[in-house]
Design an enzyme around this catalytic site. Sequence first.
Site, PDB file in Angstrom:
ATOM      1  N   LYS A  11      83.581 -11.427  35.800  1.00 36.52           N
ATOM      2  CA  LYS A  11      83.593 -12.830  36.217  1.00 36.52           C
ATOM      3  C   LYS A  11      83.650 -13.857  35.169  1.00 36.52           C
ATOM      4  O   LYS A  11      83.214 -13.655  34.091  1.00 36.52           O
ATOM      5  CB  LYS A  11      82.741 -13.267  37.540  1.00 36.52           C
ATOM      6  CG  LYS A  11      82.853 -12.508  38.785  1.00 36.52           C
ATOM      7  CD  LYS A  11      84.209 -12.354  39.110  1.00 36.52           C
ATOM      8  CE  LYS A  11      84.163 -11.602  40.466  1.00 36.52           C
ATOM      9  NZ  LYS A  11      83.986 -10.112  40.389  1.00 36.52           N
TER      10      LYS A  11
HETATM   11  C1  LIG Z   1      86.893 -12.543  45.845  1.00 39.71           C
HETATM   12  C2  LIG Z   1      85.596 -11.579  45.622  1.00 39.71           C
HETATM   13  N1  LIG Z   1      84.597 -11.789  46.475  1.00 39.71           N
HETATM   14  C3  LIG Z   1      83.592 -11.058  46.588  1.00 39.71           C
HETATM   15  C4  LIG Z   1      83.463 -10.191  45.417  1.00 39.71           C
HETATM   16  C5  LIG Z   1      82.200  -9.550  45.164  1.00 39.71           C
HETATM   17  O1  LIG Z   1      81.396  -9.918  44.156  1.00 39.71           O
HETATM   18  P1  LIG Z   1      79.986  -8.928  43.817  1.00 39.71           P
HETATM   19  O2  LIG Z   1      80.451  -7.826  42.651  1.00 39.71           O
HETATM   20  O3  LIG Z   1      79.255 -10.004  42.803  1.00 39.71           O
HETATM   21  O4  LIG Z   1      79.489  -8.553  44.882  1.00 39.71           O
HETATM   22  C6  LIG Z   1      84.524 -10.089  44.438  1.00 39.71           C
HETATM   23  C7  LIG Z   1      84.164  -9.212  43.223  1.00 39.71           C
HETATM   24  O5  LIG Z   1      85.186  -8.607  42.519  1.00 39.71           O
HETATM   25  C8  LIG Z   1      85.757 -10.754  44.580  1.00 39.71           C
HETATM   26  O6  LIG Z   1      86.484 -10.719  43.750  1.00 39.71           O
END
Ligand SMILES: Cc1ncc(COP(=O)(O)O)c(C=O)c1O
Length: 441
Positions: A222
Site C-alpha cells: 500500500k
Molecule cells: C481494497 C482493499 N480492501 C482491503 C484490503 C485488505 O487489506 P489488508 O491486507 O491490510 O487486510 C486490501 C488489500 O489488498 C484491498 O486492496
Amino acid sequence: MRKKTTLAMDGGTKAVAALGPYTSKIHKEELEELLDLWEYAPGIKDKLTALIEKHAAQLKGPHLFRYYNPRPSKVEQAEQAFAKYIGVKHALAVNSCTSALIAALRALGIGMGDEVIVPAYTFFASAAVIGACNAIPVIADVDDTLTLDPRDVERRITPRTRAIIVVHMRGMPAQMDKLMAIARKHKLHVVEDVAQAAGGTYKGRMLGSIGTMGCFSFDYYKILNSGEGGFVTTNDSWLHTRAQPWHDCAACWRPNRFASERREGELFCGENYRMSELQGAVALAQIRKAPALLKGYRAAKRRIVSKLKLPEGVTLQRVADPAGDTGICLILFMPDVTRAKWALPALQAEGVPAGGIYDHKVKDWHIYVHWEHILEHKSVARDGLPWSGVPAAELPNYSKTMCPQSTELLSRAIMIDIHCEHSAADCGAIATGINKVLAAM
Ligand SMILES: Cc1ncc(COP(=O)(O)O)c(C=O)c1O
C-alpha cells in the site's frame, strides 16, 4: 523442635528482599535482527552491530505492547498523527485493513441477516469481511470510474440493507456525493475502504473522513506501509469506542479495564487486532512521510498523462475527482477485448509496467467472478452462516454474470503502475512506450 520464625506479615524479615535486576528479554539480539531486515550493506551492518554490542549494557530494551507502556506509545502517536492527517476525531490502529473493516462493521452493529453492498471490483477482503460478520454481501456493478455505480447500488437496496462498503479502488476516489446521498435517503451507513487510496481526496475532503467510518491498510503493497497494519477512522466517538473492544478482546483499552460498561453496547466478546509497537513505529514514520510520497505519485502520473497520445477509441479511466487521485496507477480502456489482449504483452515487451485487469481464465481475487466462497455459499461451520441467516429465497441471486457492466469494462482495461520515485526520464519512457504500442494498434 522446629525453630519458630516470624512471618513477614507479622513483622519478620522478608524472604524475598528484591528480585532482579533483570535485563529486558528483548535486547540487542532482536535489534540486530531488525538491522538485518533493514538491509544495510554488509560493511555498514557490521559497524552498527559492533556499536550495539559495545553499548549493550546501556540498552534498556523496548516495551512492544501498546498498552501500559512507560514511554509514549508509538501506536498511540501513530493514531494521533493519522487522525490529524485524515482530518477525523479518531483513528484506531489495527493489524490489517481486513481487521479494520470487521471492527467497523461490528461497531456499527452489523450481523446475521443484514445486507451490505460491496463493489464487484475490489480485493476479496472487502466482501469477505461481510460474511465474516455473518452478514450477506450484495455485489454491485462498478462503472467507468471502476468504483461503485451509484445507480446499481440503489437498485440493489432491500429492506435488509444496512451499509455500503465504498472502495476507492486503485487510488482513485469513488463518487462520494451520489453515494452519500443514496445512503442518507435509505438511512444506510457508509464504510469507506481506503486500503488502496490513503492520502486521496474527494472535493477537498480526505478519503476516510466522508463516510460513517474509514478503513485503511498498511500492508506491504500500500501507499503507506508497516508490513502489515491498518486504521479505522471516524468522527463518531461512540463508534470509535465500540471498535476498540472488538479490536482488543483482553479489554485493555479503557482507563479502568475492569470497570462495568460506561454505556450499554460498550462490552462484548471481540477479537484481537492490536497493533504492536514495532508496526506502530514504522507506521508513525510513514504517516509523517505521506505528503511527500503522495506528491511523488501525483507528479509522476501528471507527467505521464500529459505526454499520452491516445488514438480514437482508447480512453483513460474516468476519475470522480481528478484532483483527489493519489496517482498510484493509470488505467486505459481499450476499444475491445481483442485489442486489449494484443496491447498488454506489447506494452510489457516495451518495459511498461502494465497489467491486465480481467480475464475470466486467470484467477484474480479482485473480481467477483472468482469469489466462489460467496457465489457458492461456502461456510466455515455446520451452522451454514452467513447464508443460513436469511430465508434461502431472499438471498441475492449470485452468478458469474450478475455484474456484466463490470466484467465488460474490466476485460478491456489495462493498468499501468506508477512509482512515487519515477524520474522525469522514467515518466517520459513509460509515455513513449504506451504511445508506441497504441500507434501500432
Ligand atoms: C481494497 C482493499 N480492501 C482491503 C484490503 C485488505 O487489506 P489488508 O491486507 O491490510 O487486510 C486490501 C488489500 O489488498 C484491498 O486492496
